[in-house]
Design a protein around this motif. Structure first.
Motif, PDB file in Angstrom:
ATOM      1  N   LEU A  10       0.838  -1.211   0.000  1.00 44.01           N
ATOM      2  CA  LEU A  10       0.000   0.000   0.000  1.00 44.01           C
ATOM      3  C   LEU A  10       0.869   1.257   0.000  1.00 44.01           C
ATOM      4  O   LEU A  10       0.509   2.264  -0.604  1.00 44.01           O
ATOM      5  CB  LEU A  10      -0.921   0.009   1.223  1.00 44.01           C
ATOM      6  CG  LEU A  10      -2.222  -0.776   1.112  1.00 44.01           C
ATOM      7  CD1 LEU A  10      -3.047  -0.594   2.366  1.00 44.01           C
ATOM      8  CD2 LEU A  10      -3.029  -0.376  -0.123  1.00 44.01           C
ATOM      9  N   HIS A  11       2.009   1.178   0.669  1.00 48.86           N
ATOM     10  CA  HIS A  11       2.927   2.330   0.643  1.00 48.86           C
ATOM     11  C   HIS A  11       3.494   2.538  -0.760  1.00 48.86           C
ATOM     12  O   HIS A  11       3.733   3.667  -1.173  1.00 48.86           O
ATOM     13  CB  HIS A  11       4.067   2.128   1.650  1.00 48.86           C
ATOM     14  CG  HIS A  11       3.625   2.262   3.079  1.00 48.86           C
ATOM     15  ND1 HIS A  11       4.385   1.886   4.145  1.00 48.86           N
ATOM     16  CD2 HIS A  11       2.459   2.713   3.598  1.00 48.86           C
ATOM     17  CE1 HIS A  11       3.727   2.112   5.268  1.00 48.86           C
ATOM     18  NE2 HIS A  11       2.555   2.610   4.962  1.00 48.86           N
ATOM     19  N   LEU A  43      -7.469   2.937  -4.549  1.00 46.79           N
ATOM     20  CA  LEU A  43      -6.947   4.310  -4.609  1.00 46.79           C
ATOM     21  C   LEU A  43      -7.561   5.199  -3.532  1.00 46.79           C
ATOM     22  O   LEU A  43      -6.898   6.101  -3.024  1.00 46.79           O
ATOM     23  CB  LEU A  43      -7.160   4.904  -6.004  1.00 46.79           C
ATOM     24  CG  LEU A  43      -6.406   4.156  -7.125  1.00 46.79           C
ATOM     25  CD1 LEU A  43      -6.534   4.879  -8.448  1.00 46.79           C
ATOM     26  CD2 LEU A  43      -4.932   3.967  -6.773  1.00 46.79           C
ATOM     27  N   LEU A  44      -8.821   4.953  -3.171  1.00 46.43           N
ATOM     28  CA  LEU A  44      -9.404   5.745  -2.074  1.00 46.43           C
ATOM     29  C   LEU A  44      -8.645   5.482  -0.779  1.00 46.43           C
ATOM     30  O   LEU A  44      -8.475   6.378   0.050  1.00 46.43           O
ATOM     31  CB  LEU A  44     -10.893   5.419  -1.909  1.00 46.43           C
ATOM     32  CG  LEU A  44     -11.815   6.056  -2.960  1.00 46.43           C
ATOM     33  CD1 LEU A  44     -13.234   5.521  -2.827  1.00 46.43           C
ATOM     34  CD2 LEU A  44     -11.815   7.582  -2.843  1.00 46.43           C
ATOM     35  N   ILE A  45      -8.166   4.255  -0.616  1.00 44.48           N
ATOM     36  CA  ILE A  45      -7.436   3.917   0.607  1.00 44.48           C
ATOM     37  C   ILE A  45      -5.970   4.345   0.510  1.00 44.48           C
ATOM     38  O   ILE A  45      -5.452   5.027   1.390  1.00 44.48           O
ATOM     39  CB  ILE A  45      -7.582   2.410   0.904  1.00 44.48           C
ATOM     40  CG1 ILE A  45      -9.007   2.149   1.403  1.00 44.48           C
ATOM     41  CG2 ILE A  45      -6.549   1.946   1.933  1.00 44.48           C
ATOM     42  CD1 ILE A  45      -9.388   0.711   1.550  1.00 44.48           C
ATOM     43  N   ALA A  46      -5.305   3.967  -0.590  1.00 45.91           N
ATOM     44  CA  ALA A  46      -3.854   4.211  -0.671  1.00 45.91           C
ATOM     45  C   ALA A  46      -3.535   5.672  -0.988  1.00 45.91           C
ATOM     46  O   ALA A  46      -2.558   6.216  -0.484  1.00 45.91           O
ATOM     47  CB  ALA A  46      -3.222   3.308  -1.728  1.00 45.91           C
ATOM     48  N   TRP A  47      -4.329   6.314  -1.802  1.00 48.14           N
ATOM     49  CA  TRP A  47      -4.036   7.692  -2.188  1.00 48.14           C
ATOM     50  C   TRP A  47      -4.736   8.702  -1.283  1.00 48.14           C
ATOM     51  O   TRP A  47      -4.185   9.738  -0.953  1.00 48.14           O
ATOM     52  CB  TRP A  47      -4.452   7.951  -3.653  1.00 48.14           C
ATOM     53  CG  TRP A  47      -3.533   7.314  -4.653  1.00 48.14           C
ATOM     54  CD1 TRP A  47      -2.461   6.510  -4.386  1.00 48.14           C
ATOM     55  CD2 TRP A  47      -3.613   7.425  -6.083  1.00 48.14           C
ATOM     56  NE1 TRP A  47      -1.878   6.108  -5.559  1.00 48.14           N
ATOM     57  CE2 TRP A  47      -2.555   6.648  -6.614  1.00 48.14           C
ATOM     58  CE3 TRP A  47      -4.477   8.093  -6.952  1.00 48.14           C
ATOM     59  CZ2 TRP A  47      -2.341   6.536  -7.989  1.00 48.14           C
ATOM     60  CZ3 TRP A  47      -4.258   7.982  -8.330  1.00 48.14           C
ATOM     61  CH2 TRP A  47      -3.198   7.205  -8.835  1.00 48.14           C
ATOM     62  N   GLU A  48      -5.973   8.411  -0.945  1.00 49.36           N
ATOM     63  CA  GLU A  48      -6.762   9.411  -0.211  1.00 49.36           C
ATOM     64  C   GLU A  48      -6.819   9.120   1.283  1.00 49.36           C
ATOM     65  O   GLU A  48      -7.396   9.898   2.037  1.00 49.36           O
ATOM     66  CB  GLU A  48      -8.166   9.491  -0.801  1.00 49.36           C
ATOM     67  CG  GLU A  48      -8.191   9.774  -2.302  1.00 49.36           C
ATOM     68  CD  GLU A  48      -7.457  11.056  -2.682  1.00 49.36           C
ATOM     69  OE1 GLU A  48      -7.668  12.069  -2.008  1.00 49.36           O
ATOM     70  OE2 GLU A  48      -6.655  11.023  -3.643  1.00 49.36           O
ATOM     71  N   THR A  70     -10.578   5.468   5.489  1.00 46.81           N
ATOM     72  CA  THR A  70     -10.674   4.210   6.230  1.00 46.81           C
ATOM     73  C   THR A  70     -11.632   3.275   5.489  1.00 46.81           C
ATOM     74  O   THR A  70     -12.372   3.716   4.592  1.00 46.81           O
ATOM     75  CB  THR A  70     -11.242   4.442   7.642  1.00 46.81           C
ATOM     76  OG1 THR A  70     -12.585   4.916   7.505  1.00 46.81           O
ATOM     77  CG2 THR A  70     -10.411   5.468   8.409  1.00 46.81           C
ATOM     78  N   TYR A  71     -11.624   2.000   5.874  1.00 45.52           N
ATOM     79  CA  TYR A  71     -12.554   1.053   5.254  1.00 45.52           C
ATOM     80  C   TYR A  71     -13.997   1.550   5.386  1.00 45.52           C
ATOM     81  O   TYR A  71     -14.783   1.479   4.453  1.00 45.52           O
ATOM     82  CB  TYR A  71     -12.468  -0.331   5.926  1.00 45.52           C
ATOM     83  CG  TYR A  71     -11.220  -1.123   5.627  1.00 45.52           C
ATOM     84  CD1 TYR A  71     -10.113  -0.545   5.006  1.00 45.52           C
ATOM     85  CD2 TYR A  71     -11.141  -2.471   5.967  1.00 45.52           C
ATOM     86  CE1 TYR A  71      -8.973  -1.281   4.748  1.00 45.52           C
ATOM     87  CE2 TYR A  71     -10.009  -3.222   5.711  1.00 45.52           C
ATOM     88  CZ  TYR A  71      -8.916  -2.614   5.100  1.00 45.52           C
ATOM     89  OH  TYR A  71      -7.803  -3.352   4.851  1.00 45.52           O
ATOM     90  N   GLU A  72     -14.313   2.064   6.577  1.00 45.44           N
ATOM     91  CA  GLU A  72     -15.688   2.508   6.825  1.00 45.44           C
ATOM     92  C   GLU A  72     -16.032   3.707   5.944  1.00 45.44           C
ATOM     93  O   GLU A  72     -17.146   3.817   5.442  1.00 45.44           O
ATOM     94  CB  GLU A  72     -15.878   2.868   8.307  1.00 45.44           C
ATOM     95  CG  GLU A  72     -15.875   1.679   9.264  1.00 45.44           C
ATOM     96  CD  GLU A  72     -14.494   1.053   9.456  1.00 45.44           C
ATOM     97  OE1 GLU A  72     -13.466   1.734   9.185  1.00 45.44           O
ATOM     98  OE2 GLU A  72     -14.432  -0.132   9.858  1.00 45.44           O
TER      99      GLU A  72
END
Lengths: 310, 205
Positions: A4-5, B151-156, B159-161
């Motif tokens: 992920l990083h 991308l929402l998680i890694a870039w932005e 959180t999962y929720e």
């Protein structure tokens, strides 16, 4: 190294915009404030109209002369061959699934899943209980899929310097013994615990995708696979697409244009034209772009690299 | 809520998004609070995914859609940003071909800012630079649903929720889509050492 990083480091350069750069968008919003509410769309009626328009476009993108048949009741064309409805196809798929015996896997075993996207073949050996190291072969590339033990998993990757590193994790079992069998409970499971509401196109669409993902990402006993199809057979509004990709029979899920922000793909589950055994899933986007995942083989083996006997 | 004036809302940090949206049902202009609070971040997200040229236009569309749909906003949520990310992501999905082309042609400048200090992040950055071609190709090859979640998680850094709320999908689906996307990315990272057998990876890992 945490993948992920790596993805984060791949983030394109994009500074926060200045107020000046936001001015045009802000101006358009303020113009909208002045628009009388009567001009605002009414999501329900708009969604429904687009649903029908979109379904036609999506189907046309897939097959030249698809005949969409309402899933409601048995129907036949006046003089032509018998026309199937969705419930029939799904019931046949359940019967086809039941021809395989139920063999409950051991926690230390692996499910072998072979899929094809139309471009390449993927093979996965996923740990039944999620604690053993699995393997993914994508074309000629082999990748470790590390198991999660005591809350830690090895960090996969070919970068030698990262080896030995671990990261926090939750086990991802490839087999869920608690998968229910009653239609209501199954539909709730496929809606991730929420009460399934078939009147919501977005929920229908998600359940269609959830079924496809369940079969390509995990091991489901044949009897429970049958139960999934029987539950789906009870969902109103599914349509048969007689000439789906690869000569299959498709069962199309309602397109969602009004509710969920991401559900605007058409989703079809694909079945063999002869036995109606399950074949895979295909999604078609608004502009006709298509993604398919055909399930070629599923079986239980003792270790990664082994192939099931049948 | 009628008593809320634009000034009171704009001036006050303690008015949360739900209150501003509820107020905007009576007085449209109150929705400007939502724009001013979140537009820069949504613009940056759109620029990261599709480039700055398209971002400006899609930003305006995002907020027009949000304004028109504000009646359906869940007033139990004090932070509207995940909701706005969801609307923006839907608009991105209408430009999927542009995004895939952009990734494949590598028309992307990597961000120069590095999160400070952490050795793992520096190593990640080196890997991202050296394997940029295969990695962006892998991103292009993901299914759109999986790419959105990744991308929402890694870039932005959602959180999962928040991703679940943004995309209107269950948290379990977020998790499974993220896992699938990460598996495919790891396939590429594993490619850096093709001679290594599965057993060697196990032994070294």
């Amino acid at each position: 190294m945490d993948d992920l990083h790596v993805i984060e480091a791949l983030r394109p350069e994009a500074p926060l915009p200045t107020a000046l750069e936001l001015g045009a968008a802000r101006g358009r919003l303020f113009a909208e404030f002045a628009t009388p509410p009567a001009a605002e769309n009414t999501p329900r009626s708009r969604g429904r109209l687009l649903w029908f328009a979109g379904a036609g476009v999506a189907a046309a993108a897939v097959v030249a002369a698809a005949v969409l048949v309402p899933g409601g009741g048995p129907s036949t064309t006046p003089s032509g061959p018998k026309v199937l409805n969705a419930a029939q196809v799904l019931t046949d798929a359940a019967a086809a699934a039941r021809t395989s015996p139920d063999v409950v896997p051991r926690p230390d075993q692996f499910v072998y899943i072979k899929t094809n996207s139309g471009h390449e073949t993927d093979q996965m050996w996923l740990s039944i209980d999620g604690t053993h190291d699995g393997l993914i072969v994508n074309g000629a590339t082999r990748t470790l899929n590390p198991g999660c033990r005591d809350g830690r998993q090895a960090v996969a990757g070919g970068d030698n310097t990262a080896h030995g590193a671990t990261q926090p994790c939750q086990p991802q079992p490839a087999y869920d013994p608690s998968l229910p069998t009653s239609p209501d409970a199954l539909l709730r499971y496929l809606s991730n615990g929420r009460t399934f509401d078939p009147s919501q196109p977005s929920e229908l669409n998600q359940v269609g995708k959830a079924i496809g993902e369940l079969f390509t990402d995990s091991y489901v006993l044949p009897s429970k696979r049958a139960a999934v199809f029987e539950a789906a057979a009870k969902i109103p509004g599914l349509q048969v697409v007689p000439n789906a990709p690869g000569g299959a029979i498709g069962v199309a899920w309602p397109l969602d244009k009004g509710g969920s922000p991401t559900g605007n793909d058409s989703t079809e589950l694909l079945f063999r034209s002869t036995t109606h055994a399950y074949l895979g899933i295909t999604t078609v986007g608004e502009k006709g772009e298509q993604g398919s995942e055909y399930l070629l083989q599923v079986g239980i083996v003792d270790k990664p690299g082994d192939l099931p006997s049948s | 809520m009628n008593q809320l004036s634009v000034q009171a809302v704009v001036g006050g940090d303690h008015v949360d998004d739900a209150a501003a949206i509820e107020g905007s049902l009576v007085q449209s202009e109150l929705f400007a609070v939502i724009f001013d609070r979140h537009a820069p971040y949504i613009h940056r997200y759109l620029a990261r995914r599709l480039g700055r040229e398209i971002a400006e236009d899609l930003l305006a569309e995002t907020f027009l859609v949000a304004f028109r749909r504000r009646r359906s906003y869940d007033l139990g949520r004090g932070d509207a940003r995940p909701w706005l990310y969801g609307i923006a992501t839907n608009l991105v999905s209408q430009h999927r071909r542009d995004e895939v082309r952009r990734l494949r042609l590598r028309r992307v400048d990597l961000a120069t800012e590095v999160s400070p200090g952490h050795a793992d992040r520096i190593a990640a950055r080196v890997t991202a630079q050296s394997m940029r071609g295969p990695l962006t190709a892998a991103l292009a090859g993901l299914s759109p649903d999986d790419r959105d979640v990744l991308l929402l998680i890694a870039w932005e850094q959602l959180t999962y929720e928040e991703v679940a709320a943004a995309l209107g999908i269950p948290v379990g689906t977020v998790r499974s889509r993220l896992n699938r996307a990460r598996r495919k990315v790891r396939t590429v990272l594993g490619d850096g050492n093709p001679a290594m057998t599965f057993q060697e990876v196990l032994d070294n890992g």
